[in-house]
Scaffold this active site. Structure first.
Site, PDB file in Angstrom:
ATOM      1  N   ASN A  42       0.838  -1.188   0.000  1.00  0.00           N
ATOM      2  CA  ASN A  42       0.000   0.000   0.000  1.00  0.00           C
ATOM      3  C   ASN A  42       0.879   1.246   0.000  1.00  0.00           C
ATOM      4  O   ASN A  42       1.969   1.272   0.573  1.00  0.00           O
ATOM      5  CB  ASN A  42      -1.024  -0.003   1.140  1.00  0.00           C
ATOM      6  CG  ASN A  42      -0.458  -0.252   2.516  1.00  0.00           C
ATOM      7  OD1 ASN A  42       0.536  -0.949   2.696  1.00  0.00           O
ATOM      8  ND2 ASN A  42      -1.102   0.312   3.517  1.00  0.00           N
ATOM      9  N   ILE A  43       0.373   2.276  -0.696  1.00  0.00           N
ATOM     10  CA  ILE A  43       1.106   3.518  -0.866  1.00  0.00           C
ATOM     11  C   ILE A  43       0.141   4.654  -0.540  1.00  0.00           C
ATOM     12  O   ILE A  43      -0.851   4.837  -1.238  1.00  0.00           O
ATOM     13  CB  ILE A  43       1.639   3.652  -2.307  1.00  0.00           C
ATOM     14  CG1 ILE A  43       2.532   2.459  -2.647  1.00  0.00           C
ATOM     15  CG2 ILE A  43       2.377   4.985  -2.482  1.00  0.00           C
ATOM     16  CD1 ILE A  43       2.855   2.315  -4.118  1.00  0.00           C
ATOM     17  N   GLU A  44       0.448   5.371   0.529  1.00  0.00           N
ATOM     18  CA  GLU A  44      -0.443   6.437   0.986  1.00  0.00           C
ATOM     19  C   GLU A  44      -0.020   7.794   0.418  1.00  0.00           C
ATOM     20  O   GLU A  44       1.055   7.939  -0.157  1.00  0.00           O
ATOM     21  CB  GLU A  44      -0.445   6.490   2.514  1.00  0.00           C
ATOM     22  CG  GLU A  44      -1.013   5.241   3.139  1.00  0.00           C
ATOM     23  CD  GLU A  44      -1.007   5.248   4.649  1.00  0.00           C
ATOM     24  OE1 GLU A  44      -1.704   4.401   5.219  1.00  0.00           O
ATOM     25  OE2 GLU A  44      -0.308   6.089   5.268  1.00  0.00           O
ATOM     26  N   CYS A  53      -4.094   0.637  -2.477  1.00  0.00           N
ATOM     27  CA  CYS A  53      -3.900  -0.571  -1.666  1.00  0.00           C
ATOM     28  C   CYS A  53      -2.945  -1.552  -2.331  1.00  0.00           C
ATOM     29  O   CYS A  53      -2.770  -1.549  -3.555  1.00  0.00           O
ATOM     30  CB  CYS A  53      -5.247  -1.255  -1.441  1.00  0.00           C
ATOM     31  SG  CYS A  53      -6.448  -0.255  -0.562  1.00  0.00           S
ATOM     32  N   GLU A  55      -3.190  -4.727  -2.920  1.00  0.00           N
ATOM     33  CA  GLU A  55      -3.807  -5.634  -3.885  1.00  0.00           C
ATOM     34  C   GLU A  55      -3.887  -4.982  -5.260  1.00  0.00           C
ATOM     35  O   GLU A  55      -3.536  -5.582  -6.279  1.00  0.00           O
ATOM     36  CB  GLU A  55      -5.217  -6.033  -3.436  1.00  0.00           C
ATOM     37  CG  GLU A  55      -5.279  -6.735  -2.113  1.00  0.00           C
ATOM     38  CD  GLU A  55      -5.501  -5.787  -0.933  1.00  0.00           C
ATOM     39  OE1 GLU A  55      -4.800  -4.756  -0.811  1.00  0.00           O
ATOM     40  OE2 GLU A  55      -6.386  -6.088  -0.110  1.00  0.00           O
ATOM     41  N   CYS A  86     -10.294  -4.354   1.125  1.00  0.00           N
ATOM     42  CA  CYS A  86     -11.346  -3.337   1.168  1.00  0.00           C
ATOM     43  C   CYS A  86     -12.307  -3.534  -0.008  1.00  0.00           C
ATOM     44  O   CYS A  86     -12.038  -4.304  -0.934  1.00  0.00           O
ATOM     45  CB  CYS A  86     -10.731  -1.938   1.139  1.00  0.00           C
ATOM     46  SG  CYS A  86     -10.094  -1.431  -0.475  1.00  0.00           S
ATOM     47  N   CYS A  89     -10.803  -2.773  -3.539  1.00  0.00           N
ATOM     48  CA  CYS A  89      -9.946  -3.863  -4.027  1.00  0.00           C
ATOM     49  C   CYS A  89     -10.778  -5.057  -4.479  1.00  0.00           C
ATOM     50  O   CYS A  89     -10.497  -5.669  -5.500  1.00  0.00           O
ATOM     51  CB  CYS A  89      -8.946  -4.281  -2.961  1.00  0.00           C
ATOM     52  SG  CYS A  89      -7.637  -3.060  -2.729  1.00  0.00           S
TER      53      CYS A  89
END
Length: 134
Positions: A42-44, A53, A55, A86, A89
């Site tokens: 995941n990359i915020e 996310c 996935e 989520c 995803c």
């Protein structure tokens, strides 16, 4: 590939997560039909809706390389129960995964729950639902 090997790859991918806001790293590993494994984390972003996310990162990497036939996905996070994807995803997964594809959900203790795509998102919105011809 055995599910534990795929979970191991997801755990490794989780180490690359960029999560300065949530502090909730997630890793994913996607096995293609030709045996290639695409990983994602995941990359915020400070603008929260722009995050992606693990996935979806793995799926998008595979699709961008021309891979569209998938066999298994493993997702892991440092959670008590095996981490569920989520809703966003799940919808993306339902676009690209066959209904019977297996998805391994793992937690910090490497406990794994394995589900088929249709179990993870039953009665999902599909491309054929957009057919207005009838």
């Amino acid at each position: 590939m055995h599910k534990s090997d795929l979970v191991d790859k997801a755990v490794e991918a989780m180490k690359q997560a960029y999560v300065p806001y949530s502090k909730f790293p997630v890793g994913a590993a996607l096995l293609t039909a030709d045996g290639t494994v695409y990983t994602g984390c995941n990359i915020e972003n400070a603008a929260y809706p722009l995050a992606c996310c693990a996935e979806r990162v793995a799926i998008f990497k595979a699709i961008s390389d021309g891979c569209t036939v998938f066999e298994q996905l493993a997702v892991t996070a440092e959670t008590d129960r095996p981490v569920p994807p989520c809703g966003s995803c799940r919808q993306v997964m339902s676009e690209f995964f066959p209904k019977d594809m297996v998805i391994h959900l793992a937690n910090s203790n490497r406990e794994v729950t394995t589900l088929r795509m249709e179990e993870l998102l039953p009665y999902s919105f599909q491309a054929e639902d957009m057919d207005h011809s009838h």
